[in-house]
Design an enzyme around this catalytic site. Structure first.
Site, mmCIF file in Angstrom:
data_model
loop_
_atom_site.group_PDB
_atom_site.id
_atom_site.type_symbol
_atom_site.label_atom_id
_atom_site.label_comp_id
_atom_site.label_asym_id
_atom_site.label_seq_id
_atom_site.Cartn_x
_atom_site.Cartn_y
_atom_site.Cartn_z
ATOM 1 N N TYR A 137 1.022 -1.165 0.020
ATOM 2 C CA TYR A 137 -0.074 -0.001 -0.172
ATOM 3 C C TYR A 137 0.977 1.066 0.247
ATOM 4 O O TYR A 137 0.996 2.090 0.754
ATOM 5 C CB TYR A 137 -0.868 -0.061 1.252
ATOM 6 N N HIS A 142 -2.230 7.609 -2.712
ATOM 7 C CA HIS A 142 -3.538 6.522 -2.801
ATOM 8 C C HIS A 142 -3.768 6.329 -1.301
ATOM 9 O O HIS A 142 -4.830 6.399 -1.228
ATOM 10 C CB HIS A 142 -2.975 5.233 -3.551
ATOM 11 N N TYR A 253 -13.718 -4.592 5.763
ATOM 12 C CA TYR A 253 -12.612 -4.544 6.049
ATOM 13 C C TYR A 253 -12.160 -4.387 7.505
ATOM 14 O O TYR A 253 -10.730 -4.368 7.839
ATOM 15 C CB TYR A 253 -11.998 -3.482 5.113
ATOM 16 N N THR A 358 -1.993 0.364 -5.450
ATOM 17 C CA THR A 358 -2.504 1.157 -6.316
ATOM 18 C C THR A 358 -1.294 2.443 -6.251
ATOM 19 O O THR A 358 -0.703 3.155 -5.192
ATOM 20 C CB THR A 358 -3.619 1.865 -5.926
HETATM 21 CA CA CA Z 1 -4.146 -3.506 -4.125
#
Ligand code: CA
Length: 427
Positions: A137, A142, A253, A358
């Protein structure tokens, strides 16, 4: 060992398009099904796929310490286990075989027939058996955008983010090669006023624009890899679309992180571009402040300038490029990720895949997901055919591309594409 294959002045006797992602300086590795339905390990120059199993049987790798069947396999895992010295010898040798002026294969029609295929005659497979897949991450932009959208714009970046390359263990069984369609996932979503969760096909299906690196056997259980050694264990990179269902993700999540919103499919480009091939394209990463702990401190340029693009192609219509980003924006480098992954003694093995997370850049045109590009659907993206997208529709194809370019040398990854098919009906 000199990387003779990287010499930008080298030319090949093969007829290649001028703007190809796969000049003789690339020499990626992949696995494909030949026109005779035989699976083999190969490489690509221009629009030719080259059967390394056949080349080896014909003696073209004599003098390099390779087992007889190293390329007659359906994955690259064993070859990757052989280590960096072998990868370099093989890549340099392939470059020599196809070098302008070398008649050895060029003038042997019988051998050429066994070794060369056009890219249209073959079918690409997954290049490695992915034992474990980890997703990081690592883009600050992002993480900040997602923190704003999912939690709290005032405290978008959690305090651990600037200290730790944040990651989680993903699912390797659903990693698929470019061109394989995916099914819209079905799942639970946040309850409405009645307190009962929704259930059905995801309405917020998204892509994530990522790169992923593939490792060799790195460390025994209980040992670790230093940040400065880490690149010795990175075989190469692919493009990575980490498909995500935002509505499923938002409900599930907390507190353990992504699960069914992420693990239904991840698409990769099928040719692994070696880290060696990217040597000319090193770049500074973002300045790291606060200074990382000593085990994460790195001395040289560990980022890479890889231009990234994502497009949506509706069925029966032309594609629209909706974002351009760059791998150099990664806050945490691949070396830092691998050092962090092993600092607790976790063992990493040949064929493991590490997604970058990302990769979003600083401007809106550089955001790497629909979640960010449309700000969770508030600002739909306009496509060339006049339609709009908040997220990805059924029968849309998402196409990602990645390449480096400097002083006239282009090294690319080809395409990473996947079409979204409607959800499986539960009737
Ligand atoms: Ca991902």
């Amino acid at each position: 060992m000199p990387l003779t294959a990287n010499n930008p002045n080298r030319k090949t006797w093969l007829d290649t398009p001028s703007n190809t992602d796969f000049p003789i300086q690339n020499i990626p590795f992949g696995v494909f099904l030949t026109r005779d339905d035989i699976i083999t390990i190969g490489t690509r120059i221009g629009d030719f796929a080259i059967d390394l199993g056949a080349l080896h049987q014909l003696g073209y790798f004599n003098g390099i310490d390779l087992t007889d069947d190293i390329f007659l396999q359906d994955t690259l895992n064993d070859f990757i286990s052989d280590g960096k010295k072998t990868w370099r010898l093989v890549r340099n040798r392939i470059s020599d075989i196809f070098l302008e002026g070398n008649p050895e294969l060029r003038d042997n029609a019988e051998h050429r027939k066994q070794v060369l295929f056009t890219i249209h005659e073959i079918e690409m497979q997954l290049p490695v058996q992915v034992g474990d897949y980890t997703d990081f991450y690592a883009s600050k932009e992002h993480a900040t955008n997602v923190g704003s959208l999912f939690r709290d714009p005032e405290n978008a970046l959690l305090p651990n983010w600037l200290r730790i390359p944040i990651g989680y263990h993903g699912r390797s069984s659903s990693i698929i090669p470019s061109g394989t369609p995916i099914r819209r996932p079905v799942g639970q979503t946040k309850p409405g006023d009645d307190g009962v969760p929704g259930f059905g096909p995801s309405k917020l299906l998204d892509f994530e624009l990522e790169m992923a690196f593939i490792t060799t056997d790195t460390n025994d259980l209980g040992k670790r890899v230093s940040v400065e050694e880490a690149e010795d264990y990175i075989f190469g990179l692919v493009q990575f679309n980490d498909w995500s269902a935002r509505d499923i993700q938002a409900w599930e999540y907390v507190p353990l992180g992504p699960f069914l919103g992420k693990n239904f499919a991840s698409t990769i480009s099928p040719w692994i571009v070696t880290l060696d091939a990217l040597e000319h394209f090193r770049a500074e990463g973002p300045k790291q402040d606060p200074e990382p702990l000593p085990y994460l401190q790195q001395s040289e340029k560990k980022n890479f300038d890889i231009k990234l693009q994502v497009a949506i192609k509706p069925e029966n219509s032309e594609e629209t490029v909706i974002a351009n980003s760059n791998f150099k924006y990664m806050y945490w480098s691949m070396s830092q990720q691998l050092a962090h992954h092993t600092v607790n003694g976790c063992n990493v093995v040949s064929g493991d895949m590490m997604g970058s997370g990302t990769i979003s850049g600083p401007t809106k045109a550089e955001y790497g997901s629909m979640l960010e590009l449309t700000w969770r659907g508030q600002n739909p993206v306009k496509l060339n055919d006049g339609t709009e997208r908040k997220f990805i529709n059924d029968n849309d194809t998402v196409v990602m591309r990645a390449h480096c370019e400097k002083n006239g040398l282009r090294i690319g990854f080809g395409e990473c594409s996947g079409k979204v098919l409607p959800a499986v009906s539960f009737e």
